[in-house]
Design a protein around this motif. Sequence first.
Motif, PDB file in Angstrom:
ATOM      1  N   UNK A 128      54.183  26.038  18.594  1.00  0.00           N
ATOM      2  CA  UNK A 128      55.497  26.051  19.259  1.00  0.00           C
ATOM      3  C   UNK A 128      55.849  24.687  19.835  1.00  0.00           C
ATOM      4  N   UNK A 129      57.143  24.458  19.958  1.00  0.00           N
ATOM      5  CA  UNK A 129      57.610  23.167  20.453  1.00  0.00           C
ATOM      6  C   UNK A 129      57.113  22.912  21.872  1.00  0.00           C
ATOM      7  N   UNK A 130      56.988  23.983  22.643  1.00  0.00           N
ATOM      8  CA  UNK A 130      56.565  23.813  24.034  1.00  0.00           C
ATOM      9  C   UNK A 130      55.113  23.372  24.148  1.00  0.00           C
ATOM     10  N   UNK A 131      54.320  23.530  23.086  1.00  0.00           N
ATOM     11  CA  UNK A 131      52.905  23.163  23.134  1.00  0.00           C
ATOM     12  C   UNK A 131      52.601  21.863  22.405  1.00  0.00           C
ATOM     13  N   UNK A 132      53.592  21.256  21.819  1.00  0.00           N
ATOM     14  CA  UNK A 132      53.369  20.009  21.097  1.00  0.00           C
ATOM     15  C   UNK A 132      53.158  18.892  22.108  1.00  0.00           C
ATOM     16  N   UNK A 155      66.665  33.290  28.541  1.00  0.00           N
ATOM     17  CA  UNK A 155      66.842  32.170  29.467  1.00  0.00           C
ATOM     18  C   UNK A 155      68.289  32.212  29.990  1.00  0.00           C
ATOM     19  N   UNK A 156      68.470  32.846  31.128  1.00  0.00           N
ATOM     20  CA  UNK A 156      69.801  32.997  31.734  1.00  0.00           C
ATOM     21  C   UNK A 156      69.697  32.545  33.179  1.00  0.00           C
ATOM     22  N   UNK A 157      70.589  31.642  33.581  1.00  0.00           N
ATOM     23  CA  UNK A 157      70.577  31.159  34.955  1.00  0.00           C
ATOM     24  C   UNK A 157      69.297  30.409  35.257  1.00  0.00           C
ATOM     25  N   UNK A 161      62.076  32.214  29.701  1.00  0.00           N
ATOM     26  CA  UNK A 161      61.049  32.964  28.977  1.00  0.00           C
ATOM     27  C   UNK A 161      59.746  32.164  28.979  1.00  0.00           C
ATOM     28  N   UNK A 162      58.758  32.652  28.209  1.00  0.00           N
ATOM     29  CA  UNK A 162      57.455  31.981  28.185  1.00  0.00           C
ATOM     30  C   UNK A 162      57.539  30.594  27.575  1.00  0.00           C
ATOM     31  N   UNK A 163      58.441  30.385  26.626  1.00  0.00           N
ATOM     32  CA  UNK A 163      58.606  29.061  26.021  1.00  0.00           C
ATOM     33  C   UNK A 163      59.631  28.214  26.761  1.00  0.00           C
ATOM     34  N   UNK A 164      60.609  28.836  27.371  1.00  0.00           N
ATOM     35  CA  UNK A 164      61.632  28.068  28.069  1.00  0.00           C
ATOM     36  C   UNK A 164      61.136  27.467  29.368  1.00  0.00           C
ATOM     37  N   UNK A 165      60.179  28.141  30.049  1.00  0.00           N
ATOM     38  CA  UNK A 165      59.653  27.603  31.297  1.00  0.00           C
ATOM     39  C   UNK A 165      58.977  26.253  31.124  1.00  0.00           C
ATOM     40  N   UNK A 166      58.020  26.107  30.170  1.00  0.00           N
ATOM     41  CA  UNK A 166      57.414  24.781  29.964  1.00  0.00           C
ATOM     42  C   UNK A 166      58.421  23.718  29.559  1.00  0.00           C
TER      43      UNK A 166
END
Length: 268
Positions: A128-132, A155-157, A161-166
């Motif tokens: 995933x992009x968040x782990x690169x 991802x609202x406000x 999510x798990x990937x959006x947080x990082x």
Amino acid sequence: MARNRKRPGKVRTKRNNRREPLLLSTMAPEDYNVRPDEVMSIACPDCRTWRRIMGTYDLKIREHCISGKVAEGTEHTLCPGSNQAVIVDIDVRRWQVRQDRLLREAMPQDNRRAAQQFYKPLPAPAVPVSRITAEVTLEGARQSYLAHRKGCIRCVGGQHCLDGGPLARRFVLALQQDPARREAEREAVRQAHRQERARLGFRAAQWDMYGTTVEAANNQCRKRESDTLSEFRGPGLPMLPQDVTAYDRRQAELGKQYGRKRPAPSAT
């Protein structure tokens, strides 16, 4: 029914058919069998039937008839190839390797295929992009975060999510580190300019130190006209050595050394 023993058969007679010994090298490789762990046999050259080779050292084709079936009331006819002397004049190991290869090639493809099938492993899923782990820039972190937020419904406000947080934390960290990074880049540029100015100043100092001498030497390089003599020629050029006495003494010593040398023998 008698079992076909692996040990060689016993030769019960010393007679043969009075022919020249049969050399295996003159026969086709598929017309005889001389494997070490099997009973030796051969296709009789006369009746073309497979017969056993008897003996251990004095090899002979076993006595046999032309045909196994005869009419009632008639006798069996002895084959002329009976008791034929045989000589093994081939490389048994090389012959066996060649026969094994021919057997493998003649075997059907289904039988030659391995029982266990090996499949090509599936490629691993993309990271995933968040782990690169790569060089994080402000613009790159911003584009990654906005692209994920645009396609993610969770991802609202201020919720991620798990990937959006990082991705959000990476963007915030890039915002905090961007001023220091820009200052480091500007400092690196200033340092490069200082080094370039120092190099040019050192070069200018060298020209200030030796420039007059080099310029004077260059100014003396003038074009010489044709049909003129150089300043290193003419009556004013000294031809005698500076110390005439030392020069004469050295010449006398060299003459004595040459005189002490033995003359080379003449070819007579």
